[in-house]
Motif scaffolding. Structure first.
Motif, PDB file in Angstrom:
ATOM      1  N   SER A 269     -32.651  31.796  -1.527  1.00 56.46           N
ATOM      2  CA  SER A 269     -33.452  31.628  -0.164  1.00 56.46           C
ATOM      3  C   SER A 269     -34.749  31.009  -0.367  1.00 56.46           C
ATOM      4  CB  SER A 269     -33.727  32.926   0.559  1.00 56.46           C
ATOM      5  OG  SER A 269     -32.171  33.474   0.497  1.00 56.46           O
TER       6      SER A 269
ATOM      7  N   ARG B  15     -38.338  30.285   2.702  1.00 53.75           N
ATOM      8  CA  ARG B  15     -38.870  30.239   3.810  1.00 53.75           C
ATOM      9  C   ARG B  15     -39.940  29.249   3.837  1.00 53.75           C
ATOM     10  NH1 ARG B  15     -41.851  34.889   7.287  1.00 53.75           N
ATOM     11  NH2 ARG B  15     -43.613  34.178   5.987  1.00 53.75           N
TER      12      ARG B  15
ATOM     13  N   SER C 131     -42.962  27.450   6.031  1.00 56.21           N
ATOM     14  CA  SER C 131     -43.749  27.617   7.291  1.00 56.21           C
ATOM     15  C   SER C 131     -44.392  26.241   7.559  1.00 56.21           C
ATOM     16  CB  SER C 131     -44.856  28.559   6.631  1.00 56.21           C
ATOM     17  OG  SER C 131     -44.411  29.718   6.315  1.00 56.21           O
TER      18      SER C 131
ATOM     19  N   ARG D 120     -26.845  30.054   8.529  1.00 61.56           N
ATOM     20  CA  ARG D 120     -27.499  30.072   7.096  1.00 61.56           C
ATOM     21  C   ARG D 120     -29.038  30.077   7.409  1.00 61.56           C
ATOM     22  NH1 ARG D 120     -27.102  26.298   3.440  1.00 61.56           N
ATOM     23  NH2 ARG D 120     -26.406  24.644   4.890  1.00 61.56           N
ATOM     24  N   PHE D 121     -29.239  29.191   8.435  1.00 61.45           N
ATOM     25  CA  PHE D 121     -31.103  28.988   8.580  1.00 61.45           C
ATOM     26  C   PHE D 121     -31.372  29.777   9.849  1.00 61.45           C
ATOM     27  CE2 PHE D 121     -31.477  24.742   6.280  1.00 61.45           C
ATOM     28  CZ  PHE D 121     -30.967  25.152   5.083  1.00 61.45           C
ATOM     29  N   THR D 122     -32.384  30.261   9.925  1.00 64.48           N
ATOM     30  CA  THR D 122     -33.239  30.813  11.069  1.00 64.48           C
ATOM     31  C   THR D 122     -34.460  30.153  11.550  1.00 64.48           C
ATOM     32  OG1 THR D 122     -31.937  32.731  10.686  1.00 64.48           O
ATOM     33  CG2 THR D 122     -33.576  32.829  12.450  1.00 64.48           C
TER      34      THR D 122
ATOM     35  N   SER E  30     -37.926  30.306  13.741  1.00 72.02           N
ATOM     36  CA  SER E  30     -38.734  31.115  14.538  1.00 72.02           C
ATOM     37  C   SER E  30     -39.976  30.674  14.459  1.00 72.02           C
ATOM     38  CB  SER E  30     -38.628  32.639  13.993  1.00 72.02           C
ATOM     39  OG  SER E  30     -39.347  32.582  12.637  1.00 72.02           O
TER      40      SER E  30
ATOM     41  N   TYR F 232     -41.606  28.964  11.529  1.00 75.20           N
ATOM     42  CA  TYR F 232     -40.851  29.101  10.240  1.00 75.20           C
ATOM     43  C   TYR F 232     -39.383  28.709  10.051  1.00 75.20           C
ATOM     44  CZ  TYR F 232     -44.466  32.807  10.094  1.00 75.20           C
ATOM     45  OH  TYR F 232     -45.653  33.414  10.133  1.00 75.20           O
ATOM     46  N   LEU F 233     -39.041  28.423   8.998  1.00 78.20           N
ATOM     47  CA  LEU F 233     -37.563  28.101   8.879  1.00 78.20           C
ATOM     48  C   LEU F 233     -37.100  29.245   7.733  1.00 78.20           C
ATOM     49  CD1 LEU F 233     -35.253  26.312   9.825  1.00 78.20           C
ATOM     50  CD2 LEU F 233     -35.645  24.701   8.013  1.00 78.20           C
ATOM     51  N   GLN F 234     -36.410  29.944   7.793  1.00 78.35           N
ATOM     52  CA  GLN F 234     -35.795  30.827   6.820  1.00 78.35           C
ATOM     53  C   GLN F 234     -34.549  30.242   6.424  1.00 78.35           C
ATOM     54  OE1 GLN F 234     -36.979  33.839   5.376  1.00 78.35           O
ATOM     55  NE2 GLN F 234     -35.145  33.326   3.792  1.00 78.35           N
ATOM     56  N   MET F 235     -34.366  29.896   5.198  1.00 86.92           N
ATOM     57  CA  MET F 235     -33.277  29.242   4.774  1.00 86.92           C
ATOM     58  C   MET F 235     -32.555  30.037   3.625  1.00 86.92           C
ATOM     59  SD  MET F 235     -34.553  25.253   4.318  1.00 86.92           S
ATOM     60  CE  MET F 235     -35.703  25.986   2.866  1.00 86.92           C
ATOM     61  N   ASN F 236     -31.173  30.700   4.051  1.00 89.74           N
ATOM     62  CA  ASN F 236     -30.326  31.381   3.163  1.00 89.74           C
ATOM     63  C   ASN F 236     -29.132  30.759   2.746  1.00 89.74           C
ATOM     64  OD1 ASN F 236     -32.256  33.680   3.675  1.00 89.74           O
ATOM     65  ND2 ASN F 236     -31.102  34.146   5.535  1.00 89.74           N
TER      66      ASN F 236
END
Length: 117
Positions: free
Chosen positions: A16, A18, A20, A66-68, A70, A79-83
């Protein structure tokens, strides 16, 4: 609107990261935000977008689940949270601002994400 993305790096597949994006300018909270990416030798493609208040989000099929994306309007951050990252996610990621569904009016400098297999 001025944008600067950061947080990229090297990660193993399945890991993962993240990203910014810090934004400046008086209109930050009045425009939608997005993330795009460009892999070597490929066209820039849409990844995700988020509306003014954050209630509306949009994702490319390739990252859905997979990605979020916010945003924090008080801090002028997106933000882009990438899992569950995959090698095919390797690209330079750019944050952007504009109008939905593709907020591509303003661009920031990209940040490189490399996913090793």
């Amino acid at each position: 609107v001025q944008l600067q993305a950061y947080g990229g790096g090297l990660v193993q597949a399945g890991g993962s990261l993240r990203l910014s994006c810090v934004a400046s300018g008086r209109t930050f909270s009045t425009v939608a935000k997005g993330w795009f990416r460009q892999a070597p030798g490929k066209e820039r493609e849409f990844v995700a977008a988020i509306g003014l208040i954050g209630g509306s989000t949009y994702y490319a099929d390739s990252v859905k689940g997979r990605f979020t994306i916010s945003r924090d309007n008080a801090k002028n951050l997106v933000y882009l949270q990438m899992n569950s990252l995959k090698p095919e996610d390797t690209a330079v990621y750019y944050c952007s601002a504009g109008q939905l569904p593709l907020p591509n009016t303003y661009w920031g400098q990209g940040t490189l994400v490399t996913v090793s297999s």
